[in-house]
Design a protein around this motif. Structure first.
Motif, PDB file in Angstrom:
ATOM      1  N   PRO A  94       7.434   3.146   1.433  1.00 33.77           N
ATOM      2  CA  PRO A  94       6.283   4.417   1.145  1.00 33.77           C
ATOM      3  C   PRO A  94       6.709   4.987   0.259  1.00 33.77           C
ATOM      4  O   PRO A  94       8.095   5.434  -0.158  1.00 33.77           O
ATOM      5  CB  PRO A  94       6.360   5.246   1.789  1.00 33.77           C
ATOM      6  N   CYS A  97       6.278   1.361  -6.504  1.00 31.58           N
ATOM      7  CA  CYS A  97       5.227   0.358  -6.562  1.00 31.58           C
ATOM      8  C   CYS A  97       5.943   0.128  -8.117  1.00 31.58           C
ATOM      9  O   CYS A  97       5.389  -0.596  -9.031  1.00 31.58           O
ATOM     10  CB  CYS A  97       4.148   1.615  -7.185  1.00 31.58           C
ATOM     11  N   SER A 293      10.675   6.217   1.050  1.00 32.81           N
ATOM     12  CA  SER A 293      10.631   6.772   2.346  1.00 32.81           C
ATOM     13  C   SER A 293      12.156   6.638   3.696  1.00 32.81           C
ATOM     14  O   SER A 293      12.272   7.631   4.624  1.00 32.81           O
ATOM     15  CB  SER A 293       9.271   6.787   3.153  1.00 32.81           C
TER      16      SER A 293
ATOM     17  N   CYS B  83      -4.739   5.860   1.913  1.00 33.60           N
ATOM     18  CA  CYS B  83      -3.617   5.430   2.296  1.00 33.60           C
ATOM     19  C   CYS B  83      -3.611   7.428   2.241  1.00 33.60           C
ATOM     20  O   CYS B  83      -3.984   8.414   1.576  1.00 33.60           O
ATOM     21  CB  CYS B  83      -3.406   5.219   1.197  1.00 33.60           C
ATOM     22  N   ASN B  85       0.310   7.993   3.465  1.00 30.35           N
ATOM     23  CA  ASN B  85       1.667   8.352   3.644  1.00 30.35           C
ATOM     24  C   ASN B  85       1.940   9.148   2.740  1.00 30.35           C
ATOM     25  O   ASN B  85       1.426   9.859   1.083  1.00 30.35           O
ATOM     26  CB  ASN B  85       2.061   6.234   3.453  1.00 30.35           C
ATOM     27  N   SER B  87       3.517  10.139   0.187  1.00 25.10           N
ATOM     28  CA  SER B  87       3.459   9.693  -1.918  1.00 25.10           C
ATOM     29  C   SER B  87       1.849  10.638  -1.455  1.00 25.10           C
ATOM     30  O   SER B  87       1.401  11.189  -2.497  1.00 25.10           O
ATOM     31  CB  SER B  87       3.460   9.342  -2.400  1.00 25.10           C
ATOM     32  N   CYS B  88       0.835   9.648  -1.002  1.00 26.45           N
ATOM     33  CA  CYS B  88      -0.545  10.818  -0.964  1.00 26.45           C
ATOM     34  C   CYS B  88      -0.828  11.647   0.058  1.00 26.45           C
ATOM     35  O   CYS B  88      -1.460  12.983  -0.388  1.00 26.45           O
ATOM     36  CB  CYS B  88      -1.482   9.106  -0.386  1.00 26.45           C
ATOM     37  N   GLU B 123      -1.281   2.974   6.023  1.00 24.91           N
ATOM     38  CA  GLU B 123      -0.343   2.944   5.201  1.00 24.91           C
ATOM     39  C   GLU B 123       0.558   2.192   3.963  1.00 24.91           C
ATOM     40  O   GLU B 123      -1.063   2.568   3.132  1.00 24.91           O
ATOM     41  CB  GLU B 123       0.837   1.823   5.814  1.00 24.91           C
ATOM     42  N   CYS B 124       1.122   2.801   3.032  1.00 27.30           N
ATOM     43  CA  CYS B 124       1.324   3.006   1.965  1.00 27.30           C
ATOM     44  C   CYS B 124       1.005   1.770   0.950  1.00 27.30           C
ATOM     45  O   CYS B 124       1.439   0.699   1.361  1.00 27.30           O
ATOM     46  CB  CYS B 124       2.733   2.962   1.680  1.00 27.30           C
ATOM     47  N   CYS B 128       1.856   4.469  -5.454  1.00 31.04           N
ATOM     48  CA  CYS B 128       2.574   6.081  -5.316  1.00 31.04           C
ATOM     49  C   CYS B 128       2.507   6.702  -6.575  1.00 31.04           C
ATOM     50  O   CYS B 128       2.396   8.128  -6.392  1.00 31.04           O
ATOM     51  CB  CYS B 128       4.424   5.687  -4.575  1.00 31.04           C
TER      52      CYS B 128
END
Lengths: 436, 166
Positions: A94, A97, A293, B83, B85, B87-88, B123-124, B128
């Motif tokens: 998490p 990207c 994360s 999502c 998770n 960042s969201c 989930e992610c 993000c």
């Protein structure tokens, strides 16, 4: 395809071709030094290639930060077995990207890195294991592979060198655990993504029980630059023992979220305020998760530090995948902790007990506390459960849950304590563990 | 059973992508690509893929149960994967999720009665820095707001009606 405005502070090495139209196509790649590093590598001995990567101080970009040259050196050169190159493109941590950005914008750079690794260890086949959600990325990589075959950069007797190398994409199907290298290899072989007991490490027994070089996308993408301009020049971009640049993914409460390429060791506060444009709505910084994360959280006052593996480790956290998650003063750390523990409980593969049980107990305990039904002593219990997971699992997923949890419950203790018994109807019998 | 010629071509390539004798490696891609075409991994699909790879049904089932994208029941034609998770979560993902559930009258893992929509809290998804983000089937939608989500759902509704008329 750019996802965010570049920052003038960026040092573009891996992302330098993104500015060109059709940057994902082989003609663009070839027009801008593409496959020149590979041609140079063809004239080098495998030992010289590995030595150059060692000199570069390139460390694994997936999260662990293991020196890439050392890892390549572990592959037994005289093994009679076939050897493989495997790319970890399962990007699931998490906050992270960046691999997606690298593959979508410059897929040939990744292929070139794989080819150089293959040349260094004598591999003839490579697999790019891409998370299933990234179907558009798989399509782009498949097109790049087809282009490379058509131009003779993949296949038999590549560029007349006598080297053979085939590359394939391989889709995952939804599993964070498969980003762990041994679980990824199980998944590549068509099985549940449970981790393997190590040793043997993948360098000796990896894909199909054969010697395997397994690195993250960004790691492979760094290799062409190292060969083209030398390991020493790459090392000089960063800090001692932390060579090169990194793609930092900024997310959360930040004015200019995005993926930015900066030198290893760039100051975290500058990253947030100068590159990321600071915190929205004039809010103050509360905390940062600096590397995805799984990394221990840093309080605002702990953020004046260089973003490299060793500095973060010295500060009690990790550089990890370099995913910088920014939280402003209004962020509820108990809510953040609960969401993360839900994630780890969901993604634990269940193979070993401390992780399978521990992640679920953490989810339930934080959930009870979050709901205002916690008991006095729950914060201690959360910390104790976490500490009992550390180092007791086959793979790092247990640690990945425990480390941020410990940091959250110790650094923001008062927030956890304040939630205890706060529900209006909290009382005898209200402390049952809510399954979320 | 038979699949489309395009899928059969994909399968042929997969079966030659792995070392001799290790064709089981094609299992997860075959399952996912088959599911993309058939909507879910029905008993017929599972047994067909098992027999092509020389695996027992159990060996295939244990893999299906592990991976969150593989499913034995069909979801909606437009599967909204929202999502929530970290960042969201920080940028409004939970509000998007709750809004979508209210608007469509379903919860996570559920399908609307007409089969058009389903929702999954996921989930992610690796978006993000462009959060909050959702996926509709394999398409990413970045920097979402409630208003943009409303427009997206409405455009998908209209698209489905056109489809139904045809």
């Amino acid at each position: 395809m750019l996802f965010n405005e570049p920052s003038p502070l960026e040092v573009k090495v891996l992302t330098r071709r993104f500015q060109y139209p059709d940057s994902a196509r082989i003609d663009t790649f070839l027009a801008h030094q593409g496959y020149q590093a590979f041609q140079k590598a063809l004239a080098m001995t495998p030992d010289d290639i590995i030595q150059e990567v060692k000199v570069s101080a390139l460390r694994g970009r997936g999260g662990a930060g293991f020196p890439a040259g050392l890892k390549w050196g572990f592959v037994p050169r005289n093994s009679p077995k076939p050897k493989y190159v495997v790319v970890n493109a399962d990007e699931g941590e998490p906050g992270t990207c960046k691999d997606r950005v690298l593959m979508v914008n410059d897929p040939h750079q990744l292929l070139e890195g794989m080819l150089i690794a293959a040349r260094a260890v004598g591999a003839t086949v490579g697999y790019i294991y891409i998370r299933g959600e990234y179907r558009h990325v798989i399509d782009i990589m498949d097109r790049a592979i087809a282009e490379a075959y058509a131009r003779g950069y993949l296949g038999r007797n590549i560029l007349g060198s006598g080297m053979d190398f085939d590359a394939y994409t391989h889709t995952g199907a939804g599993s964070y655990e498969c980003g762990e290298e041994s679980a990824l290899l199980e998944s590549l072989e068509g099985k549940r993504g449970n981790p393997r007991i190590r040793p043997p490490f993948p360098a000796v027994s990896g894909a199909f029980q054969c010697p395997t070089v397994l690195n993250n996308v960004e790691t492979f993408c760094s290799v062409p630059e190292i060969i083209l301009n030398g390991g020493a020049a790459f090392a000089a971009l960063g800090t001692p023992k932390n060579g090169g640049t990194r793609l930092f993914a900024l997310s959360g409460h930040i004015n200019k979220p995005g993926v930015y390429e900066l030198p290893m060791g760039f100051n975290l506060l500058r990253l947030i305020h100068e590159v990321g444009g600071g915190i929205p709505n004039g809010k103050r910084l509360k905390a940062v998760i600096p590397g995805g994360s799984s990394c221990p959280v840093l309080k605002a006052g702990e953020c004046d530090l260089p973003m490299d593996f060793d500095s973060l480790a010295a500060a009690g956290s990790m550089l990890g995948s370099a995913a910088v998650i920014v939280m402003d003063e209004d962020t509820c750390m108990v809510t953040a902790a609960l969401r993360l523990m839900r994630f780890y409980a969901h993604e634990s593969c269940g193979w070993c007990v401390p992780c399978r049980e521990g992640t679920h107990w953490l989810k339930k305990l934080v959930g009870r506390l979050h709901a205002g039904r916690g008991l006095s002593g729950d914060a201690d219990l959360i910390e104790e459960v976490s500490r009992n997971m550390l180092g007791r699992t086959f793979c790092p997923l247990g640690d990945a849950a425990a480390m941020p949890m410990i940091s959250l419950v110790t650094k923001f203790r008062e927030e956890f304590e304040a939630k205890i018994g706060s529900a209006a109807d909290a009382g005898p019998g209200s402390d049952q563990l809510v399954v979320l | 059973m038979t699949f489309s010629p395009q899928l059969e071509t994909k399968f042929e390539k997969l079966l030659t992508s792995y070392p001799e004798g290790r064709q089981r490696a094609a299992l997860i891609p075959m399952l996912l690509f088959a599911q993309d075409e058939t909507g879910s991994l029905s008993p017929e699909v599972v047994s067909e893929i098992a027999s092509r790879l020389g695996l027992t049904l159990l060996e295939v089932e244990e893999v299906i149960s592990y991976y969150s994208m593989l499913r034995k029941q069909p979801l909606g034609r437009h599967n909204l994967q929202i999502c929530t998770n970290i960042s969201c979560l920080l940028t409004g993902g939970v509000a998007l999720f709750e809004h979508a559930c209210r608007k469509l009258g379903i919860g996570s893992g559920e399908v609307t009665p007409d089969g058009r929509f389903s929702i999954e809290e996921v989930e992610c998804i690796g978006a993000c820095s462009w959060a909050p983000a959702i996926m509709v089937n394999y398409d990413y939608h970045h920097h979402l707001t409630i208003e943009k989500l409303d427009r997206l759902i409405e455009s998908l509704q209209e698209g489905s009606q056109d489809h139904a008329v045809q």
